[in-house]
Design a protein around this motif. Structure first.
Motif, PDB file in Angstrom:
ATOM      1  N   VAL A 202      -9.378  -0.448  -4.299  1.00 44.85           N
ATOM      2  CA  VAL A 202      -8.871  -1.807  -4.140  1.00 44.85           C
ATOM      3  C   VAL A 202      -8.137  -1.944  -2.811  1.00 44.85           C
ATOM      4  O   VAL A 202      -8.315  -2.936  -2.083  1.00 44.85           O
ATOM      5  CB  VAL A 202      -7.948  -2.188  -5.317  1.00 44.85           C
ATOM      6  CG1 VAL A 202      -7.182  -3.473  -5.022  1.00 44.85           C
ATOM      7  CG2 VAL A 202      -8.769  -2.355  -6.591  1.00 44.85           C
ATOM      8  N   LEU A 203      -7.309  -0.970  -2.471  1.00 43.67           N
ATOM      9  CA  LEU A 203      -6.580  -1.025  -1.205  1.00 43.67           C
ATOM     10  C   LEU A 203      -7.545  -1.056  -0.025  1.00 43.67           C
ATOM     11  O   LEU A 203      -7.332  -1.795   0.946  1.00 43.67           O
ATOM     12  CB  LEU A 203      -5.639   0.169  -1.081  1.00 43.67           C
ATOM     13  CG  LEU A 203      -4.458   0.210  -2.054  1.00 43.67           C
ATOM     14  CD1 LEU A 203      -3.658   1.492  -1.862  1.00 43.67           C
ATOM     15  CD2 LEU A 203      -3.560  -1.004  -1.884  1.00 43.67           C
TER      16      LEU A 203
ATOM     17  N   SER B 201       0.841  -1.203   0.000  1.00 43.61           N
ATOM     18  CA  SER B 201       0.000   0.000   0.000  1.00 43.61           C
ATOM     19  C   SER B 201       0.872   1.246   0.000  1.00 43.61           C
ATOM     20  O   SER B 201       0.582   2.239  -0.694  1.00 43.61           O
ATOM     21  CB  SER B 201      -0.928   0.002   1.217  1.00 43.61           C
ATOM     22  OG  SER B 201      -1.876  -1.047   1.148  1.00 43.61           O
TER      23      SER B 201
ATOM     24  N   ARG C  60      -2.595   5.260 -11.312  1.00 42.65           N
ATOM     25  CA  ARG C  60      -3.167   4.104 -10.600  1.00 42.65           C
ATOM     26  C   ARG C  60      -4.682   4.274 -10.421  1.00 42.65           C
ATOM     27  O   ARG C  60      -5.187   4.272  -9.302  1.00 42.65           O
ATOM     28  CB  ARG C  60      -2.483   3.934  -9.249  1.00 42.65           C
ATOM     29  CG  ARG C  60      -2.408   5.208  -8.404  1.00 42.65           C
ATOM     30  CD  ARG C  60      -1.726   4.933  -7.074  1.00 42.65           C
ATOM     31  NE  ARG C  60      -1.646   6.116  -6.231  1.00 42.65           N
ATOM     32  CZ  ARG C  60      -2.566   6.471  -5.335  1.00 42.65           C
ATOM     33  NH1 ARG C  60      -3.645   5.737  -5.192  1.00 42.65           N
ATOM     34  NH2 ARG C  60      -2.397   7.549  -4.594  1.00 42.65           N
TER      35      ARG C  60
ATOM     36  N   ILE D  16      -5.141  -3.412 -11.584  1.00 40.49           N
ATOM     37  CA  ILE D  16      -6.017  -2.842 -10.560  1.00 40.49           C
ATOM     38  C   ILE D  16      -7.466  -3.266 -10.795  1.00 40.49           C
ATOM     39  O   ILE D  16      -8.180  -3.642  -9.856  1.00 40.49           O
ATOM     40  CB  ILE D  16      -5.882  -1.304 -10.545  1.00 40.49           C
ATOM     41  CG1 ILE D  16      -4.460  -0.908 -10.109  1.00 40.49           C
ATOM     42  CG2 ILE D  16      -6.917  -0.670  -9.619  1.00 40.49           C
ATOM     43  CD1 ILE D  16      -4.138   0.563 -10.286  1.00 40.49           C
TER      44      ILE D  16
ATOM     45  N   ALA E  88      -7.046   2.445  -7.654  1.00 43.13           N
ATOM     46  CA  ALA E  88      -6.209   1.731  -6.688  1.00 43.13           C
ATOM     47  C   ALA E  88      -6.681   1.924  -5.252  1.00 43.13           C
ATOM     48  O   ALA E  88      -6.624   0.984  -4.444  1.00 43.13           O
ATOM     49  CB  ALA E  88      -4.752   2.173  -6.824  1.00 43.13           C
TER      50      ALA E  88
ATOM     51  N   ALA F  30      -7.869  -6.929  -9.797  1.00 39.78           N
ATOM     52  CA  ALA F  30      -7.902  -7.084  -8.345  1.00 39.78           C
ATOM     53  C   ALA F  30      -9.280  -6.716  -7.804  1.00 39.78           C
ATOM     54  O   ALA F  30      -9.833  -7.406  -6.941  1.00 39.78           O
ATOM     55  CB  ALA F  30      -6.829  -6.216  -7.703  1.00 39.78           C
TER      56      ALA F  30
ATOM     57  N   ARG G 215      -1.969  -8.910  -7.793  1.00 37.37           N
ATOM     58  CA  ARG G 215      -2.195  -7.949  -8.874  1.00 37.37           C
ATOM     59  C   ARG G 215      -1.971  -6.522  -8.386  1.00 37.37           C
ATOM     60  O   ARG G 215      -1.441  -5.680  -9.116  1.00 37.37           O
ATOM     61  CB  ARG G 215      -3.601  -8.146  -9.437  1.00 37.37           C
ATOM     62  CG  ARG G 215      -3.697  -9.395 -10.292  1.00 37.37           C
ATOM     63  CD  ARG G 215      -5.088 -10.005 -10.346  1.00 37.37           C
ATOM     64  NE  ARG G 215      -5.121 -11.146 -11.265  1.00 37.37           N
ATOM     65  CZ  ARG G 215      -4.659 -12.367 -10.968  1.00 37.37           C
ATOM     66  NH1 ARG G 215      -4.157 -12.602  -9.760  1.00 37.37           N
ATOM     67  NH2 ARG G 215      -4.714 -13.345 -11.851  1.00 37.37           N
ATOM     68  N   THR G 216      -2.350  -6.251  -7.161  1.00 37.83           N
ATOM     69  CA  THR G 216      -2.105  -4.922  -6.578  1.00 37.83           C
ATOM     70  C   THR G 216      -0.612  -4.677  -6.436  1.00 37.83           C
ATOM     71  O   THR G 216      -0.106  -3.582  -6.735  1.00 37.83           O
ATOM     72  CB  THR G 216      -2.797  -4.823  -5.208  1.00 37.83           C
ATOM     73  OG1 THR G 216      -4.184  -5.130  -5.350  1.00 37.83           O
ATOM     74  CG2 THR G 216      -2.643  -3.431  -4.624  1.00 37.83           C
ATOM     75  N   LYS G 217       0.104  -5.670  -5.984  1.00 40.68           N
ATOM     76  CA  LYS G 217       1.561  -5.573  -5.846  1.00 40.68           C
ATOM     77  C   LYS G 217       2.223  -5.301  -7.197  1.00 40.68           C
ATOM     78  O   LYS G 217       3.101  -4.437  -7.303  1.00 40.68           O
ATOM     79  CB  LYS G 217       2.092  -6.875  -5.240  1.00 40.68           C
ATOM     80  CG  LYS G 217       3.597  -7.014  -5.189  1.00 40.68           C
ATOM     81  CD  LYS G 217       3.976  -8.363  -4.583  1.00 40.68           C
ATOM     82  CE  LYS G 217       5.467  -8.647  -4.671  1.00 40.68           C
ATOM     83  NZ  LYS G 217       5.816  -9.971  -4.062  1.00 40.68           N
TER      84      LYS G 217
ATOM     85  N   MET H 288       2.203   1.674  -3.487  1.00 38.50           N
ATOM     86  CA  MET H 288       1.160   2.135  -4.402  1.00 38.50           C
ATOM     87  C   MET H 288       0.847   3.610  -4.187  1.00 38.50           C
ATOM     88  O   MET H 288       0.707   4.388  -5.151  1.00 38.50           O
ATOM     89  CB  MET H 288      -0.107   1.291  -4.214  1.00 38.50           C
ATOM     90  CG  MET H 288      -1.257   1.689  -5.127  1.00 38.50           C
ATOM     91  SD  MET H 288      -0.998   1.179  -6.836  1.00 38.50           S
ATOM     92  CE  MET H 288      -1.638  -0.497  -6.769  1.00 38.50           C
TER      93      MET H 288
END
Length: 321
Positions: A174-175, A157, A168, A310, A171, A313, A275-277, A160
């Motif tokens: 998603v986080l 996080s 992003r 993103i 994002a 995810a 996928r976020t990573k 990101m």
């Protein structure tokens, strides 16, 4: 001290430590492609070694902590996990270690330029679940604070959120969704941190050595597993991925890894985290390029993949109707 002088001094130290093994040693030659520390090759008659060193003037922390890398390679020397053998370690500053040169190819089929036969790519990919299962079966031998799912999410996080928001899209949602449903931990194992075919040297269709141990640790094995599966499909990487006919998909690789065991709980959360990573890493690299910190025009191809990661995810985390 100039770069040439620093390299010459490192070469002197390496030759002194390896003199008991070899009477004649060649020159240090930089190896391209590394993202941590300094990496060189050196020959000694028919033998060859790889030397990893802390850059002069830098602290031996994070990806530059070559001594930490040497420790895990030595710990795995008698394990089923194939790794290069460590032949010398010098802890005086700047620290370095030398390991055996392992002949082989480390190619990521869906991302790297290559002319490998698709059947060879398939065979190599299908050989990796056994290696990953052996890696995760390793018994913890040193005091390292395990990284749980919450800690892993916090880590990526931060990465990101350091990326400009325009790079992003979506994002933050998603986080927040990941943070709202952090799963319970399972017993920690050794984790590589970047386990994939591009970090495994292969000879023919067999794994010869797992390399690039810069971010190893003890943590949730689902982190490694979800990351590995991400590289099974070129469609996860719009504009940068390449199709490889016959490459095993996520389900086939997951079945091979589980070897009859049930799927681990809350695995979709880790698939979304992977996928976020990836989006965070790509966004970080693109930002560094645009800020002039690491010139690489090829990074400009990344925005579609960042956005796709993103979106994917978010789709994985979306409530099922």
């Amino acid at each position: 001290m100039s770069t040439t002088t620093e390299t010459n001094e490192l070469a002197r130290r390496v030759r002194e430590r390896l003199a008991d093994r070899h009477q004649s040693l060649g020159e240090l030659h930089p190896l391209p492609g590394g993202h941590s520390g300094l990496t060189y090759s050196i020959t000694a008659g028919p033998a060859s070694y790889v030397v990893k060193a802390v850059p002069p003037g830098q602290r031996p922390v994070g990806r530059n902590d070559v001594l930490r890398q040497a420790r895990i390679l030595r710990a795995l020397a008698d394990s089923p996990v194939p790794v290069p053998g460590v032949v010398a370690v010098d802890e005086s500053e700047p620290a370095w270690f030398a390991m055996e040169f392992v002949d082989g190819e480390a190619i990521e089929p869906v991302l790297d330029e290559h002319r490998l036969d698709p059947e060879l790519c398939r065979s190599r990919m299908l050989a990796l679940p056994d290696v990953l299962r052996d890696l995760h079966g390793w018994t913890k031998t040193e005091a390292v604070e395990p990284l749980d799912p919450a800690g892993e999410l916090e880590r990526w996080s931060r990465t990101m959120r350091a990326v400009p928001s325009e790079l992003r899209p979506g994002a933050e949602d998603v986080l927040q969704a990941l943070a709202a449903r952090i799963p319970d931990s399972i017993p920690p194992t050794l984790v590589h941190g970047d386990f994939r075919l591009g970090n495994v040297l292969c000879r023919g269709d067999r794994p010869a050595a797992v390399i690039d141990w810069e971010i190893w640790g003890y943590g949730d094995p689902r982190i490694d597993l979800a990351w590995f599966l991400l590289f099974a499909d070129h469609r996860n990487f719009p504009r940068v991925g390449r199709a490889v006919p016959g490459l095993p998909g996520e389900e086939e690789l997951l079945t091979a890894y589980l070897d009859g065991r049930p799927e681990p709980p809350a695995f979709d959360w880790f698939r979304a985290l992977a996928r976020t990573k990836m989006a965070a890493i790509m966004g970080h690299n693109l930002r560094r390029h645009r800020e002039g910190k690491h010139h690489d025009p090829d990074q400009e191809r990344l925005p579609p993949t960042i956005a796709a990661m993103i979106r994917a995810a978010g789709d994985i985390l979306a409530p099922r109707s």
